[in-house]
Design a protein around this motif. Structure first.
Motif, mmCIF file in Angstrom:
data_model
loop_
_atom_site.group_PDB
_atom_site.id
_atom_site.type_symbol
_atom_site.label_atom_id
_atom_site.label_comp_id
_atom_site.label_asym_id
_atom_site.label_seq_id
_atom_site.Cartn_x
_atom_site.Cartn_y
_atom_site.Cartn_z
ATOM 1 N N MET A 198 -0.741 -6.149 5.455
ATOM 2 C CA MET A 198 -0.870 -4.846 4.802
ATOM 3 C C MET A 198 0.314 -3.943 5.163
ATOM 4 O O MET A 198 0.813 -3.196 4.319
ATOM 5 N N CYS A 199 0.761 -4.037 6.418
ATOM 6 C CA CYS A 199 1.796 -3.113 6.899
ATOM 7 C C CYS A 199 3.223 -3.566 6.561
ATOM 8 O O CYS A 199 4.101 -2.725 6.344
ATOM 9 N N ILE B 224 -10.990 -12.017 14.485
ATOM 10 C CA ILE B 224 -10.035 -11.001 14.943
ATOM 11 C C ILE B 224 -8.596 -11.416 14.622
ATOM 12 O O ILE B 224 -7.781 -10.596 14.186
ATOM 13 N N LEU C 219 0.874 3.633 3.124
ATOM 14 C CA LEU C 219 1.577 3.152 4.317
ATOM 15 C C LEU C 219 3.085 3.205 4.119
ATOM 16 O O LEU C 219 3.840 3.476 5.060
ATOM 17 N N TRP D 126 -3.889 -7.079 8.855
ATOM 18 C CA TRP D 126 -3.237 -5.794 9.150
ATOM 19 C C TRP D 126 -1.718 -5.915 9.027
ATOM 20 O O TRP D 126 -1.058 -5.053 8.434
ATOM 21 N N ALA E 139 -12.625 -0.673 9.611
ATOM 22 C CA ALA E 139 -12.887 -1.654 8.540
ATOM 23 C C ALA E 139 -13.482 -2.942 9.121
ATOM 24 O O ALA E 139 -14.405 -3.530 8.542
ATOM 25 N N ILE E 140 -12.969 -3.372 10.274
ATOM 26 C CA ILE E 140 -13.514 -4.575 10.925
ATOM 27 C C ILE E 140 -14.967 -4.324 11.326
ATOM 28 O O ILE E 140 -15.842 -5.167 11.094
ATOM 29 N N ALA F 214 -8.011 -10.742 11.137
ATOM 30 C CA ALA F 214 -7.896 -9.299 10.886
ATOM 31 C C ALA F 214 -6.493 -8.803 11.243
ATOM 32 O O ALA F 214 -5.918 -7.982 10.515
ATOM 33 N N TYR G 27 -10.499 -10.571 8.431
ATOM 34 C CA TYR G 27 -11.574 -10.773 9.413
ATOM 35 C C TYR G 27 -12.598 -11.782 8.898
ATOM 36 O O TYR G 27 -13.066 -12.637 9.647
ATOM 37 N N ALA G 28 -12.955 -11.672 7.617
ATOM 38 C CA ALA G 28 -13.942 -12.600 7.040
ATOM 39 C C ALA G 28 -13.439 -14.037 7.088
ATOM 40 O O ALA G 28 -14.211 -14.970 7.293
ATOM 41 N N SER H 243 -2.590 3.365 10.277
ATOM 42 C CA SER H 243 -3.252 2.130 9.835
ATOM 43 C C SER H 243 -4.184 1.495 10.866
ATOM 44 O O SER H 243 -5.158 0.836 10.479
ATOM 45 N N THR I 126 -17.144 -4.415 8.331
ATOM 46 C CA THR I 126 -17.293 -5.793 7.837
ATOM 47 C C THR I 126 -18.338 -6.532 8.658
ATOM 48 O O THR I 126 -19.198 -7.236 8.105
ATOM 49 N N ILE J 68 -6.796 -1.320 2.746
ATOM 50 C CA ILE J 68 -7.406 -1.741 4.004
ATOM 51 C C ILE J 68 -8.339 -2.933 3.793
ATOM 52 O O ILE J 68 -8.673 -3.644 4.749
ATOM 53 N N LEU K 287 3.440 4.510 10.892
ATOM 54 C CA LEU K 287 2.729 3.400 10.249
ATOM 55 C C LEU K 287 1.548 2.936 11.097
ATOM 56 O O LEU K 287 0.434 2.750 10.591
ATOM 57 N N VAL L 80 -7.547 -6.178 5.522
ATOM 58 C CA VAL L 80 -7.960 -6.378 6.917
ATOM 59 C C VAL L 80 -9.367 -6.977 6.961
ATOM 60 O O VAL L 80 -9.646 -7.905 7.726
ATOM 61 N N SER L 81 -10.246 -6.440 6.126
ATOM 62 C CA SER L 81 -11.615 -6.952 6.055
ATOM 63 C C SER L 81 -11.630 -8.411 5.603
ATOM 64 O O SER L 81 -12.364 -9.239 6.159
ATOM 65 N N THR M 156 0.836 -1.200 0.000
ATOM 66 C CA THR M 156 0.000 0.000 0.000
ATOM 67 C C THR M 156 0.872 1.252 0.000
ATOM 68 O O THR M 156 1.645 1.471 0.934
ATOM 69 N N CYS N 274 -8.139 3.073 11.083
ATOM 70 C CA CYS N 274 -8.982 2.726 9.922
ATOM 71 C C CYS N 274 -9.152 1.214 9.807
ATOM 72 O O CYS N 274 -10.162 0.739 9.275
ATOM 73 N N SER N 275 -8.198 0.441 10.337
ATOM 74 C CA SER N 275 -8.365 -1.019 10.338
ATOM 75 C C SER N 275 -9.493 -1.428 11.281
ATOM 76 O O SER N 275 -10.289 -2.321 10.962
#
Lengths: 201, 170
Positions: free
Chosen positions: B81-82, B71, A81, B78, A112-113, B74, B66-67, A105, A116, B59, A101, B62-63, A78, A108-109
């Motif tokens: 992603m990072c 947690i 980030l 994360w 996002a959870i 997720a 989680y799916a 992040s 969802t 992002i 970082l 992350v979703s 990303t 917003c994470s």
């Protein structure tokens, strides 16, 4: 380049904007949390806002901020980030990179959870199902436009044929040839390295 | 799915892509097609989540995490992603001059173009499953038009599309 100390530094490399001092980690976290998690429109919009605030606060000169911006474009993952990590590192080295970082992040994470969970929970409700179906159709539109946004900067100028061949070739390899995306990217990278663009534009 | 395996699979996708949704084809291949721990509908939901959340488009990983794994998933998402973001540190420190080398620049552009092609390749089956009637098709066309013709934020396109879906029900 800035020094490698983890403490806030005094004046350092000055570009077109005067730089007074590097920020305390708490202030760094606040700015990245505040502006890294509240701007809609994706990474480019957020990076622009963050760069402005960093330069205005004289935490980093514009030259270094723009260097991080450019390099974030060629960093895997990303871009936003990578930008936060890069400017965090330039300002406060390792601790600055981690704090920037995390601050950009984590909030917003969490959101996002929560979204969802919300979308998933409401999928079964008839009205929500209709709303979600509309939202999913818009996701297709967003993906299509994202595809064009990625492609658009490269289809201008003297390299259109090259870009078209690369695009069609990658699409055929993935969709018809059945090659995994990773292999398609590796082949494309090799083609790009062995077939450099001419300098004439 | 084991969160560590999930992290590694998501990391494989994020570390080999150069923008938010460019990692989607690899994620779909691994989690939907190969491991069957994610559905196309969940993948689409994750995209909607990413466009109704401020910050990076990436992002959505992350979703997806989680799916797949709650947690723990997720957190795996994360981290995936990072993690690639740290690659900018050696770039900033040592490789800034080489970025403008013609071969490196050409290779980077080729990867971005291929990423767009892969995104289109992943988009087509998702569109086939999602655009199943006149209203979803009209929403998609309207969304593309609005996004290309104006500076409207994707959030408002998602909101408008949701309302259009609700109107269809009423």
């Amino acid at each position: 380049m800035p020094s490698s100390t983890s403490k806030p530094r005094a004046a350092h490399d000055v570009g077109d904007v005067a730089v007074s001092s590097a920020p305390p980690l708490g202030s760094l976290a606040w700015v990245f949390a505040r502006f890294g998690n509240t701007v809609f429109g994706g990474g480019s919009a957020t990076m622009t806002v963050l760069e402005r605030h960093i330069v205005e606060r004289q935490w980093l000169d514009r030259r270094h901020a723009q260097l991080a911006y450019a390099l974030s474009r060629v960093t895997p993952g990303t871009n936003l980030l990578a930008f936060c990590t890069g400017v965090g590192w330039l300002m406060r080295r390792g601790p600055g990179a981690v704090v920037a970082l995390a601050a950009a992040s984590i909030p917003c994470s969490v959101l996002a959870i929560a979204l969802t969970v919300f979308y998933t929970a409401w999928t079964g409700h008839p009205l929500a199902a209709f709303a979600l179906r509309g939202a999913l159709a818009s996701a297709i539109a967003i993906m299509a436009v994202t595809c064009w946004t990625m492609l658009r900067p490269h289809v201008r100028g003297a390299h259109r044929l090259r870009v078209a061949l690369l695009f069609v070739g990658a699409f055929v390899l993935a969709s018809i040839g059945g090659l995994s995306p990773l292999r398609v990217l590796a082949i494309s990278a090799a083609v790009g390295a062995l077939w450099p663009e001419s300098e004439t534009r | 799915m084991n969160p560590i395996l999930l992290y590694l699979l998501l990391l494989k996708a994020t570390i080999t892509s150069f923008s938010g949704l460019a990692s989607l084809p690899i994620i779909r291949q691994d989690l939907v097609v190969q491991h069957h721990v994610l559905t196309d509908a969940q993948l689409n939901t994750a995209i909607v989540v990413s466009r109704t959340t401020p910050g990076p488009v990436g992002i959505y990983v992350v979703s997806i995490g989680y799916a797949v794994g709650g947690i723990g998933g997720a957190i795996a998402g994360w981290l995936a992603m990072c993690t690639p973001a740290f690659l900018i540190i050696p770039l900033v420190g040592y490789a800034a001059r080489r970025v403008e080398h013609p071969r490196v620049r050409s290779m980077t552009r080729a990867v971005v173009v291929a990423s767009a092609a892969l995104l289109l390749s992943a988009l087509l089956p998702l569109a086939h499953d999602t655009l199943t009637g006149a209203v979803p098709i009209a929403i998609a066309i309207g969304g593309v038009t609005a996004l290309l013709a104006s500076n409207i934020e994707p959030l408002w396109v998602v909101v408008a599309a949701s309302l259009a879906g609700l109107l269809q029900a009423l």
